[in-house]
Design a protein around this motif. Structure first.
Motif, PDB file in Angstrom:
ATOM      1  N   TRP A 169       0.803  -1.227   0.000  1.00  0.00           N
ATOM      2  CA  TRP A 169       0.000   0.000   0.000  1.00  0.00           C
ATOM      3  C   TRP A 169       0.834   1.275   0.000  1.00  0.00           C
ATOM      4  O   TRP A 169       0.299   2.373  -0.121  1.00  0.00           O
ATOM      5  CB  TRP A 169      -0.922   0.027   1.227  1.00  0.00           C
TER       6      TRP A 169
ATOM      7  N   TRP B 157      -0.852   7.523  -4.811  1.00  0.00           N
ATOM      8  CA  TRP B 157      -2.262   7.239  -5.080  1.00  0.00           C
ATOM      9  C   TRP B 157      -2.778   7.931  -6.332  1.00  0.00           C
ATOM     10  O   TRP B 157      -3.936   7.780  -6.685  1.00  0.00           O
ATOM     11  CB  TRP B 157      -3.131   7.582  -3.877  1.00  0.00           C
TER      12      TRP B 157
ATOM     13  N   TYR C   5      -5.825  17.045   6.734  1.00  0.00           N
ATOM     14  CA  TYR C   5      -7.223  16.876   7.136  1.00  0.00           C
ATOM     15  C   TYR C   5      -7.284  16.395   8.588  1.00  0.00           C
ATOM     16  O   TYR C   5      -6.562  15.465   8.972  1.00  0.00           O
ATOM     17  CB  TYR C   5      -7.933  15.884   6.212  1.00  0.00           C
TER      18      TYR C   5
ATOM     19  N   ASP D   8     -11.436  15.403   8.603  1.00  0.00           N
ATOM     20  CA  ASP D   8     -11.043  14.046   8.214  1.00  0.00           C
ATOM     21  C   ASP D   8     -12.298  13.190   8.283  1.00  0.00           C
ATOM     22  O   ASP D   8     -12.707  12.757   9.361  1.00  0.00           O
ATOM     23  CB  ASP D   8      -9.971  13.516   9.157  1.00  0.00           C
ATOM     24  N   ASN D   9     -12.927  12.958   7.127  1.00  0.00           N
ATOM     25  CA  ASN D   9     -14.236  12.291   7.169  1.00  0.00           C
ATOM     26  C   ASN D   9     -14.131  10.793   7.429  1.00  0.00           C
ATOM     27  O   ASN D   9     -15.135  10.142   7.673  1.00  0.00           O
ATOM     28  CB  ASN D   9     -15.040  12.558   5.880  1.00  0.00           C
ATOM     29  N   SER D  10     -12.926  10.228   7.402  1.00  0.00           N
ATOM     30  CA  SER D  10     -12.783   8.812   7.747  1.00  0.00           C
ATOM     31  C   SER D  10     -12.890   8.592   9.249  1.00  0.00           C
ATOM     32  O   SER D  10     -13.292   7.522   9.710  1.00  0.00           O
ATOM     33  CB  SER D  10     -11.451   8.266   7.230  1.00  0.00           C
ATOM     34  N   THR D  11     -12.540   9.612  10.020  1.00  0.00           N
ATOM     35  CA  THR D  11     -12.616   9.529  11.483  1.00  0.00           C
ATOM     36  C   THR D  11     -13.556  10.576  12.067  1.00  0.00           C
ATOM     37  O   THR D  11     -13.755  10.620  13.278  1.00  0.00           O
ATOM     38  CB  THR D  11     -11.226   9.715  12.103  1.00  0.00           C
ATOM     39  N   ASN D  12     -14.095  11.422  11.199  1.00  0.00           N
ATOM     40  CA  ASN D  12     -14.961  12.534  11.607  1.00  0.00           C
ATOM     41  C   ASN D  12     -14.233  13.492  12.552  1.00  0.00           C
ATOM     42  O   ASN D  12     -14.847  14.102  13.436  1.00  0.00           O
ATOM     43  CB  ASN D  12     -16.254  12.027  12.260  1.00  0.00           C
ATOM     44  N   THR D  13     -12.936  13.632  12.333  1.00  0.00           N
ATOM     45  CA  THR D  13     -12.132  14.529  13.158  1.00  0.00           C
ATOM     46  C   THR D  13     -12.161  15.930  12.565  1.00  0.00           C
ATOM     47  O   THR D  13     -11.785  16.119  11.407  1.00  0.00           O
ATOM     48  CB  THR D  13     -10.675  14.037  13.231  1.00  0.00           C
TER      49      THR D  13
ATOM     50  N   ASN E 127     -15.747  16.964   3.610  1.00  0.00           N
ATOM     51  CA  ASN E 127     -14.582  17.570   4.247  1.00  0.00           C
ATOM     52  C   ASN E 127     -14.803  19.035   4.614  1.00  0.00           C
ATOM     53  O   ASN E 127     -13.965  19.633   5.292  1.00  0.00           O
ATOM     54  CB  ASN E 127     -13.362  17.479   3.330  1.00  0.00           C
TER      55      ASN E 127
END
Length: 486
Positions: free
Chosen positions: A328, A332, A399, A430-435, A460
Motif C-alpha cells: 500500500w 495514489w 485533514y 477528516d471524514n474517515s474519522t470525523n475529526t 470535508n
C-alpha cells in the motif's frame, strides 16, 4: 460464681451487642442507634484530565480543560480565583455531571502551566470534598520566523495581474493568512456564497478544478465559458486553479460525456506516466491533448486580465516515502506512480509547454507530502520537488489536524524550502474519522502562519461555526479586504 450467674452474664452481654452498644457497630453503620443504617459515600476522586497531565505542544491562547471525577460533582464555589495557576489565567469555571470544566488563557510559548484545584472546592451531593488535585501541561514552542528570503517576482508569470497577485502574497506572508474554499466540482462559487450567507463574509479566494476538462464542451460542463470565474474575479476575489488530471482506463476507452471511463488512480488504468515521453504513444497523445484544452481556457482568463494560482500534480508522493515499504506504500495518483524522477519530468514538461504557448498568468504551487506528520515512519519527499526555478509556493494538504500538528508541518516545510512561501493548499474535516480541523485562529496562534488555507468541499467542508471563527479573526483576510489585483 454459680453456673446460673455465668449464664445470666452471657445473656446480658449478648443483649448489649444487639442494641448497638459496641463501638464497631456504630461506626460501620454511619450513625448511632438501630434501624437501617445509611452507607457512607466516599469523596470524589479524579479519574482523568484533558489535556493529560504532562501533555506537551498545547496551543497557546484559550485552553479548554476538563477534569473528570469518579462520581457526580459540584463546586462549593464558582470563584475562579480559588484555582491556583501559574503560566496562565483561569477565565471560566463550571461543573456538570462528573466533569469540572475550566478555560485557561495561556499566552506564552514553551511555558509549563501548573494548575491546582484546592481541597474541598469540588464536592459530591453529600458535601464531601475531594482532595486537592494538581496537574500541568506545556505549551508549544515558539514558531520559527517565517521565511523572508523570498523572490520578489514569480518564476514565470509576467502579466501585470499575476505580478500584482504574487507581490500581494509576499506582502501578506507571515502577517495574515488568506482564506479560500474549493468550488464544488466545476465552475461555480456556490459554496463561497453559502459561507457568505452563514458568516456575512466571503473567503478571499475560490478554487476551481479542471478535473472534467476532457468532457466535450456541449455537455454538462463547459470550461470555455469562463463567466463564473470572471464573476468571482470581477467581485474582487482571487482565483485559484488546480487539476485532478484524469486519464482513460485504457488505450481503447473513449471517456463518456457523463464523466465515465476515466480515473486518476493508477490501479484503475493502464496509463503510465513513463510513456508520456514516448512520442506517438496513447499516453503521449492524451497528455498533450488535455494540456491544450487547459491552455485554451488559461489564455481566455489571461486575456480577461485574470491571474491565478496553479496547482497541478498534487500529493504526488502519496505513501511512497513510507520507510517500511509494503503493497500500500505507493503513490495514489498516476502522476506519482512511476517515481520521483518521472513525476518531476511531468511537472517541468507542463511548465515549459505552458510557457511556450504564452501562458504567463499563473503562480505555480507544488504540494509536498512532507512527513505525513511523522518523521519516524516517513522520509521527506524532497526528491519529488521540481526545483526552485519551477515553483513559486509550496503547499501542504492536511485533514483533521490539530493546531500543534499544523505548526510542526509548517516549521518543517519552511526549513526545507527556505526561499518559498508555504501554504495550506487543502484542509478540512477528516471524514474517515470525523475529526474536525483545528480552528485557523489556533493554528495561527500556535505558529502555523500559512500564507493561505483552502478548505475542501463535501464531507470535508468545515462547519459554519468553524468558518465564523476563521473569517472574523483579525489575522484572516476575507474577500472584502482585498485590494484591486487586476
Amino acid at each position: 460464681m454459680t453456673k446460673m450467674n455465668l449464664i445470666l452474664m452471657a445473656i446480658a452481654s449478648w443483649m448489649m451487642l444487639g442494641c448497638g452498644g459496641g463501638d464497631d457497630a456504630g461506626s460501620s453503620a454511619g450513625g448511632s442507634g438501630g434501624g437501617n443504617p445509611t452507607p457512607t459515600t466516599s469523596a470524589p476522586v479524579v479519574s482523568s484530565v484533558t489535556p493529560a497531565n504532562g501533555a506537551t505542544d498545547i496551543a497557546i491562547g484559550d485552553v479548554a480543560i476538563t477534569v473528570t471525577y469518579d462520581q457526580t460533582v459540584q463546586l462549593a464555589s464558582t470563584d475562579k480565583s480559588k484555582i491556583q495557576i501559574s503560566g496562565g489565567t483561569i477565565t471560566a469555571l463550571s461543573a456538570s455531571g462528573k466533569e469540572v470544566k475550566m478555560t485557561a488563557n495561556c499566552p506564552e510559548n514553551s511555558k509549563t502551566v501548573a494548575i491546582t484545584i484546592p481541597k474541598d472546592l469540588v464536592t459530591n451531593a453529600n458535601s464531601q470534598g475531594a482532595g486537592a488535585y494538581s496537574f500541568s501541561f506545556t505549551t508549544v514552542a515558539a514558531a520559527a520566523p517565517v521565511n523572508t528570503d523570498i523572490a520578489s517576482t514569480p518564476v514565470v508569470a509576467t502579466t501585470e495581474s499575476a505580478k500584482k497577485l504574487y507581490s500581494y502574497f509576499v506582502e501578506q506572508y507571515g502577517q495574515k493568512v488568506i482564506s479560500s474554499v474549493m468550488a464544488e466540482v466545476n465552475w461555480n462559487h456556490k459554496i463561497a456564497d453559502n459561507i457568505k450567507s452563514a458568516t456575512g463574509k466571503y473567503p478571499a479566494m475560490n478554487c476551481y478544478d479542471f478535473i472534467h476538462i476532457y468532457v466535450p464542451e456541449n455537455n454538462w460542463i463547459n470550461y470555455n465559458d469562463i463567466t463564473p470565474v470572471k464573476e468571482w474575479a470581477d467581485a474582487g476575489g482571487i482565483v485559484q486553479l488546480m487539476w485532478h488530471f484524469n486519464v482513460p482506463v485504457n488505450a481503447s476507452t473513449t471517456p463518456g460525456v457523463d464523466g465515465s471511463g476515466v480515473t486518476c488512480t493508477p490501479s484503475e488504468t493502464s496509463f503510465r506516466a513513463t510513456n508520456v515521453f514516448t512520442e506517438g504513444s496513447w499516453e503521449n497523445k492524451w497528455f498533450y491533448q488535455q494540456m491544450d484544452k487547459v491552455v485554451a481556457v488559461l489564455l481566455k482568463l489571461q486575456d480577461a486580465g485574470i491571474a491565478a494560482t496553479w496547482r497541478p500534480f498534487h500529493e504526488a508522493a502519496g505513501n511512497a516515502t513510507y520507510k517500511q515499504q509494503a503493497a500500500w506504500t505507493k503513490s495514489w495518483f498516476w502522476w506519482g506512480y512511476d517515481g520521483a524522477d518521472i513525476c518531476k519530468k511531468l511537472w517541468i514538461t507542463m511548465f515549459d509547454y505552458f510557457k511556450s504557448k504564452g501562458v504567463n498568468n499563473l503562480i505555480w504551487i507544488w504540494t509536498t507530502q512532507n512527513y505525513n506528520g511523522d518523521a519516524n515512519q516517513y522520509n521527506a519527499d524532497s526528491d519529488w520537488y521540481p526545483g526552485d526555478q519551477y515553483v513559486d509556493i509550496v503547499g501542504r494538504d492536511l485533514y483533521g489536524y490539530t493546531a500543534a500538528k499544523n505548526e510542526q508541518e509548517f516549521r518543517e516545510i519552511q526549513a526545507r524550502y527556505p526561499n518559498k512561501m508555504v501554504v495550506l493548499s487543502e484542509c478540512g474535516i477528516d471524514n474517515s474519522t470525523n475529526t474536525p480541523y483545528a480552528n485557523i485562529s489556533d493554528c495561527w496562534n500556535t505558529g502555523a502562519k500559512w500564507g493561505h488555507f483552502m478548505v475542501w468541499y463535501g464531507a470535508n467542508l468545515c462547519s459554519n461555526s468553524w468558518w465564523s471563527d476563521a473569517l472574523k479573526n483579525s489575522n484572516v483576510i476575507t474577500r472584502d479586504q482585498l485590494p484591486s489585483l487586476k
